[in-house]
Write an enzyme that holds these catalytic residues in place. Structure first.
Site, mmCIF file in Angstrom:
data_model
loop_
_atom_site.group_PDB
_atom_site.id
_atom_site.type_symbol
_atom_site.label_atom_id
_atom_site.label_comp_id
_atom_site.label_asym_id
_atom_site.label_seq_id
_atom_site.Cartn_x
_atom_site.Cartn_y
_atom_site.Cartn_z
ATOM 1 N N HIS A 114 0.844 -0.991 -0.155
ATOM 2 C CA HIS A 114 0.144 -0.050 -0.011
ATOM 3 C C HIS A 114 0.865 1.357 -0.082
ATOM 4 O O HIS A 114 1.711 1.478 1.030
ATOM 5 C CB HIS A 114 -0.911 0.137 1.296
ATOM 6 C CG HIS A 114 -1.706 -1.316 1.192
ATOM 7 N ND1 HIS A 114 -3.172 -1.152 0.863
ATOM 8 C CD2 HIS A 114 -1.425 -2.283 1.992
ATOM 9 C CE1 HIS A 114 -3.528 -2.456 1.109
ATOM 10 N NE2 HIS A 114 -2.551 -3.187 1.796
ATOM 11 N N LEU A 115 0.793 2.098 -1.329
ATOM 12 C CA LEU A 115 1.630 3.279 -1.288
ATOM 13 C C LEU A 115 0.903 4.455 -0.769
ATOM 14 O O LEU A 115 1.378 5.664 -0.696
ATOM 15 C CB LEU A 115 2.451 3.263 -2.595
ATOM 16 C CG LEU A 115 3.356 2.082 -2.725
ATOM 17 C CD1 LEU A 115 4.007 2.220 -4.019
ATOM 18 C CD2 LEU A 115 4.257 1.793 -1.336
ATOM 19 N N ASN A 138 -6.619 0.275 -2.757
ATOM 20 C CA ASN A 138 -7.841 0.818 -1.743
ATOM 21 C C ASN A 138 -7.058 2.228 -1.295
ATOM 22 O O ASN A 138 -6.751 2.650 -0.279
ATOM 23 C CB ASN A 138 -7.772 0.134 -0.408
ATOM 24 C CG ASN A 138 -6.469 -0.152 0.267
ATOM 25 O OD1 ASN A 138 -5.381 -0.313 -0.398
ATOM 26 N ND2 ASN A 138 -6.740 -0.449 1.382
ATOM 27 N N HIS A 161 -2.352 -12.614 2.231
ATOM 28 C CA HIS A 161 -1.865 -12.765 3.529
ATOM 29 C C HIS A 161 -2.691 -13.849 4.350
ATOM 30 O O HIS A 161 -3.455 -13.580 5.216
ATOM 31 C CB HIS A 161 -2.130 -11.396 4.106
ATOM 32 C CG HIS A 161 -3.151 -10.606 3.845
ATOM 33 N ND1 HIS A 161 -4.342 -11.003 3.890
ATOM 34 C CD2 HIS A 161 -3.382 -9.311 3.561
ATOM 35 C CE1 HIS A 161 -5.426 -10.326 3.752
ATOM 36 N NE2 HIS A 161 -4.783 -9.029 3.497
ATOM 37 N N ASP A 200 2.552 -6.778 2.520
ATOM 38 C CA ASP A 200 1.592 -6.085 2.953
ATOM 39 C C ASP A 200 1.827 -4.732 3.695
ATOM 40 O O ASP A 200 1.147 -4.394 4.757
ATOM 41 C CB ASP A 200 0.424 -6.915 3.788
ATOM 42 C CG ASP A 200 -0.827 -6.217 4.018
ATOM 43 O OD1 ASP A 200 -0.954 -5.218 3.149
ATOM 44 O OD2 ASP A 200 -1.690 -6.743 4.891
ATOM 45 N N HIS A 258 1.034 4.202 7.973
ATOM 46 C CA HIS A 258 0.037 5.080 8.605
ATOM 47 C C HIS A 258 0.869 5.936 9.436
ATOM 48 O O HIS A 258 1.939 5.564 10.247
ATOM 49 C CB HIS A 258 -0.972 4.306 9.401
ATOM 50 C CG HIS A 258 -1.767 3.309 8.800
ATOM 51 N ND1 HIS A 258 -2.633 3.660 7.942
ATOM 52 C CD2 HIS A 258 -1.817 1.856 8.656
ATOM 53 C CE1 HIS A 258 -3.466 2.825 7.511
ATOM 54 N NE2 HIS A 258 -2.901 1.483 7.930
HETATM 55 ZN ZN LIG Z 1 -5.763 -7.336 3.246
#
Ligand SMILES: [Zn+2]
Length: 427
Positions: free
Chosen positions: A63-64, A95, A233, A306, A310
């Site tokens: 997730h970037l 997302n 995952h 993954d 944050h």
């Molecule tokens: Zn996930």
């Protein structure tokens, strides 16, 4: 045309059946020759004696945060973290804000990453518009734009009916449907694994059954469709077992495991609080052992980080609150994996490289994860014996949320080469 010679390293490439002391000659962004004692004049030499020369690592689950979450990560910082972790190609999940559900968003992400020029970016696009679980995204148009897989990651594909339509569309394109397996009716409002630790802390637990039920649903639908499923995952002993049985039945399924799920239990929450709050949650010791066994026997095909950055202010909330799930992993993945799996004798270096490079490249149908003449020169050079301390404070990621912060690791990335260019070098 610039040239590079990687000298004296131990070259391991499972796809090419290479395992020995060899030199690698790179010219114009591609591999020209792999042979003992190459001595042609080159622009640059990388001394690799005592090091392992691997095809570049491919992370199929990151997730970037760009667009929309730049407070936590940007393409630029995320890609810098990727190459310092040895990853030459990554697959960002959709997302973001907005969700990557339209071709122009896929193209924009690829174009921007090419301008940055670090790791290659192969986006995963949303299964449903806005990942809302209602209307199917236009798989064909998204694939033409460059999406290499489909997922509503962060949440599961909402219904079996939607999954069936998604698998049908994915099968036409021969791309993987990558599901985040969770049944929200079982996990609702849970924050960590359901067990002694959740009871001790008096917070709502997420039962393993939440994942297992969804994996079982997905496998049943996938088998009926003759389609291809990738389970993201895996974290429970039962979902590893379900995938193992499915493979025996001939169902076309692959799955990934993260370093945190094969290393840490929910006990880590006691020490690290929200920095160990992740979805799926860290589980019991028995689950961790089952994931490791799945890695050992080939049930688990790939290691994915993954990576879920944050910003500190988002994680600085009570565990039981809406503090977001996720931890960063691009820069610690290789060190944790070698320390936990290779130095303990659980798997070989050859097997680790297949899990971090060869297999993930195959899952998303990309011609990477190999070292052979004329192949793109995406190469990771690592030192399995190098001892270091992972410190988020000096990391390239914009975020710091990792329960591995301060861990002493044995095994590090020394240099990363993408398209023949050295894009990372350890000081
Ligand atoms: Zn996930």
């Amino acid at each position: 045309m610039s040239s590079l010679l990687i000298k004296g390293g131990h070259v391991i490439s499972p796809e090419d059946q290479l395992d020995g002391e060899l030199d690698v000659l790179v010219e114009g962004g591609v591999i020209r020759q792999i042979a003992p004692q190459i001595s042609s004049p080159v622009d640059e030499i990388l001394e690799a004696a005592g090091k392992v020369v691997s095809p570049g690592f491919v992370d199929i689950h990151v997730h970037l945060r760009e667009p929309g979450g730049e407070i936590s990560e940007t393409l630029e910082t995320g890609l810098a973290a990727a190459v310092s972790g040895g990853f030459t190609a990554i697959c960002p999940m959709p997302n973001t804000k907005p969700v990557i559900d339209r071709p122009e968003l896929v193209r924009a992400m690829i174009e921007k990453s090419q301008r940055i020029g670090l790791a290659r970016v192969f986006p995963i696009a949303a299964v449903s518009m806005g990942s809302q679980g209602e209307s199917l995204a236009d798989f064909q148009a998204l694939a033409v734009a460059g999406a290499v897989g489909f997922s509503d990651d962060g949440r599961p594909v909402k219904t079996a009916g939607l999954l069936k339509r998604a698998l049908d569309a994915a099968r036409e394109l021969n791309v993987p449907l990558m599901d985040h397996c969770e049944d929200p009716s079982l996990s609702a409002l849970g924050v960590i694994n359901e067990g002694p630790v959740s009871r001790q802390l008096n917070v709502r637990g997420i039962p393993g059954a939440s994942e297992d039920v969804c994996v079982a649903r997905d496998l049943v639908v996938t088998e009926s469709m003759g389609a291809r499923l990738h389970v993201c995952h895996v974290s429970t002993s039962r979902s590893v077992e379900l995938v193992r049985l499915a493979k025996r039945r001939g169902i076309r399924v692959t799955c990934e495991a993260t370093p945190h799920h094969f290393t840490l239990t929910d006990q880590a929450v006691l020490e690290h609080g929200t920095n160990a709050k992740v979805n799926p949650p860290l589980r019991s010791a028995q689950d961790v052992e089952a994931v490791v066994a799945g890695l050992q026997d080939g049930t688990v095909d790939a290691i994915a980080s993954d990576h879920a950055p944050h910003a500190p202010q988002l994680k600085a909330k009570p565990l039981g609150s809406d503090a977001p799930f996720g931890l960063i992993g691009l820069e610690s993945a290789l060190g944790v994996a070698i320390t936990r799996l290779v130095h303990t004798g659980k798997i070989s270096m050859w097997h680790l490289i297949s899990l971090m490079s060869t297999n993930p490249a195959r899952i998303v149908n990309q011609p990477y994860g190999r070292l052979s003449a004329a192949a793109p020169a995406d190469i990771t050079i690592l030192d399995p014996q190098f001892e270091w301390t992972y410190q988020t404070a000096t990391g390239r990621s914009k975020s710091r949320n990792s329960p591995f912060d301060g861990w002493n690791l044995k095994g590090a990335v020394m240099a990363t080469v993408v398209g023949g260019r050295v894009v990372y070098r350890r000081n």
